[in-house]
Design a protein around this motif. Structure first.
Motif, PDB file in Angstrom:
ATOM      1  N   LYS A 184       0.818  -1.209   0.040  1.00 52.72           N
ATOM      2  CA  LYS A 184       0.000   0.252  -0.019  1.00 52.72           C
ATOM      3  C   LYS A 184       0.907   1.361  -0.092  1.00 52.72           C
ATOM      4  O   LYS A 184       1.889   1.270   0.834  1.00 52.72           O
ATOM      5  CB  LYS A 184      -1.025  -0.041   1.484  1.00 52.72           C
ATOM      6  N   GLN A 193       0.640   4.147   1.285  1.00 56.88           N
ATOM      7  CA  GLN A 193       0.499   4.975   2.601  1.00 56.88           C
ATOM      8  C   GLN A 193       1.611   5.486   3.041  1.00 56.88           C
ATOM      9  O   GLN A 193       2.636   5.186   3.513  1.00 56.88           O
ATOM     10  CB  GLN A 193      -0.324   4.254   3.636  1.00 56.88           C
ATOM     11  N   ILE A 194       1.644   7.109   2.760  1.00 59.62           N
ATOM     12  CA  ILE A 194       2.666   7.730   3.314  1.00 59.62           C
ATOM     13  C   ILE A 194       2.655   8.406   4.766  1.00 59.62           C
ATOM     14  O   ILE A 194       1.583   9.017   5.062  1.00 59.62           O
ATOM     15  CB  ILE A 194       3.193   8.857   2.390  1.00 59.62           C
ATOM     16  N   LYS A 195       3.436   8.102   5.562  1.00 62.16           N
ATOM     17  CA  LYS A 195       3.466   8.754   7.001  1.00 62.16           C
ATOM     18  C   LYS A 195       4.767   9.549   6.957  1.00 62.16           C
ATOM     19  O   LYS A 195       5.776   8.849   7.360  1.00 62.16           O
ATOM     20  CB  LYS A 195       3.454   7.679   7.973  1.00 62.16           C
ATOM     21  N   PHE A 227       8.533   3.106   2.394  1.00 64.77           N
ATOM     22  CA  PHE A 227       7.686   2.156   2.305  1.00 64.77           C
ATOM     23  C   PHE A 227       8.108   1.048   2.715  1.00 64.77           C
ATOM     24  O   PHE A 227       7.645   0.079   2.782  1.00 64.77           O
ATOM     25  CB  PHE A 227       6.796   1.877   0.924  1.00 64.77           C
ATOM     26  N   GLN A 266       6.025  -1.597   4.284  1.00 69.77           N
ATOM     27  CA  GLN A 266       5.019  -2.088   3.354  1.00 69.77           C
ATOM     28  C   GLN A 266       5.544  -2.988   2.299  1.00 69.77           C
ATOM     29  O   GLN A 266       4.935  -3.196   1.038  1.00 69.77           O
ATOM     30  CB  GLN A 266       4.120  -1.072   2.806  1.00 69.77           C
TER      31      GLN A 266
END
Length: 441
Positions: free
Chosen positions: A272, A274-276, A329, A332
């Motif tokens: 995924k 999804q960036i944090k 990532f 992930q």
């Protein structure tokens, strides 16, 4: 565990060697003549100076070193280019391992770069862009070594200054990285470390400026010719108002197009997207500065000046993009899909040299089809019929005269463009069309 690590490392070294051999052999077999920029570098190298009409002397120096070792052997200069590439790959791997502490992910950070045509398809032409590659990575690597310690190591600071200077000697656009490096140093010192400024950090700057003095003197004595040439190439003088919008948009679209294969290859690894963003993460902040900030600076330049930015000028800017994506990532990564990644990687790895060979064989009107050796043989024959002395110099444009300088047996110096005043100093000479060769008085 140690055995698996050794096996994985060996596979990485096999990849590096394969890349080097493949991209040395393929252009050697399919090209009849060296590419334009490489011939120019060799022409400049025949008469080394601290600068030339188009660029600083870095690429010319390295090309001339290889000429002194191997002579006019085309394969040697394709090898030179690939040595620069794999050194860059190895430094990227070293920094990746420091950041990720995972051997497989560190290697993947490098393998991803094979999906960017700057690091395969365009590399047979050793030029100012390729000349920057190892010094770009080494500058970033030693910047990190300096920043990660509370008390920077003296030798790390010296090496940072040396590699930054050599990179700048390759091409002035290296300045975009250097500005980013300065910004990350300021950010780390005053924001993250919250320390008082240490004057030891200035060692790198002092070494950098000291090494640049000969070139700065040359620039002053030659009316800043390389600077004016570079500005002319951007089209700054003729910039229209709408160029401030059009050129930045074109730039962004081109960068997206260049990175499409990279993102396709990345999809096989990441579950995924999804960036944090954690700005307290020193490594992430550092990667943002060395990956994103230089590109933002280029974009800002185009926005403010309305100038053009040629696609090939971005060659070194993406060297750490693989590490950046993997680090971003890292939690992930989908190892279950690694086989699909490897298959796609191998396809891209082999497809690029296949396309290069196909284009080279199919088209016969490229610069690399120029009969440079045959023309040099004719000039040599005509010279030998009239004179006993070896040819000392050649005058003319960088392409035709550069080819003669490279192929003629006496390796004559390239003395610049045709000028009758230069011929006044010649003892003997002959001119064919707009190229002249001769001996000094």
């Amino acid at each position: 565990m140690a055995q698996n690590k050794k096996k994985t490392l060996n596979l990485f070294y096999i990849f590096l060697i394969t890349h080097l051999v493949l991209w040395t052999v393929v252009p050697t077999l399919v090209n009849k003549n060296l590419p334009l920029d490489l011939i120019e570098a060799l022409g400049w190298g025949s008469n080394l100076d601290w600068g030339f009409n188009k660029h600083p002397p870095g690429s010319a120096f390295f090309a001339e070193v290889f000429f002194r070792i191997f002579g006019p052997q085309d394969w040697a200069f394709y090898l030179l280019s690939q040595i620069f590439v794999i050194i860059s790959f190895y430094v990227v791997f070293k920094l990746s391992y420091e950041f990720l502490n995972d051997l497989k992910m560190s290697i993947i950070s490098v393998l991803l770069l094979e999906s960017i045509f700057f690091y395969n398809f365009t590399t047979p032409e050793f030029n100012v862009n390729v000349s920057q590659l190892p010094f770009w990575t080494l500058t970033v690597y030693f910047t990190w070594k300096v920043l990660k310690k509370n008390e920077p190591n003296f030798f790390d600071l010296v090496l940072l200054g040396v590699f930054a200077a050599v990179g700048f000697y390759s091409k002035y656009l290296f300045l975009y990285l250097l500005i980013s490096i300065d910004l990350v140093l300021i950010y780390f010192i005053f924001v993250i470390k919250k320390n008082k400024f240490q004057f030891t950090y200035l060692i790198s700057l002092e070494v950098f400026l000291l090494l640049l003095i000969p070139h700065l003197v040359w620039l002053t004595n030659n009316d800043y010719v390389t600077v004016t040439y570079g500005l002319a190439r951007t089209g700054m003088e003729g910039a229209q108002i709408f160029n401030h919008i059009i050129n930045p948009i074109i730039f962004v679209l081109k960068q997206i197009g260049i990175l499409v294969p990279f993102f396709v290859l990345s999809v096989f690894l990441i579950k995924k997207f999804q960036i944090k963003i954690n700005l307290n993460d020193k490594k992430l902040v550092f990667l943002i500065f060395v990956n994103i900030v230089p590109i933002v600076l280029v974009f800002a330049t185009l926005l403010i000046t309305g100038t053009k930015f040629r696609t090939m000028w971005m060659t070194p800017f993406y060297l750490f993009v693989g590490l950046f994506i993997i680090y971003l990532f890292k939690n992930q990564i989908n190892y279950k899909n690694i086989n699909n990644f490897i298959i796609t990687f191998i396809f891209l790895f082999l497809f690029s040299p296949f396309v290069y060979a196909y284009i080279a064989i199919l088209n016969d009107d490229k610069r690399t089809d120029y009969p440079g050796k045959e023309i040099a043989n004719k000039v040599q024959t005509e010279w030998d019929q009239n004179f006993d002395q070896p040819i000392d110099f050649v005058i003319g444009d960088e392409w035709k005269a550069g080819n003669l300088s490279y192929h003629l047996k006496s390796r004559p110096k390239w003395e610049g463009f045709l000028d009758n005043n230069k011929l006044d100093d010649a003892k003997e000479y002959i001119c064919i069309d707009d190229i002249c060769v001769g001996t000094y008085k």
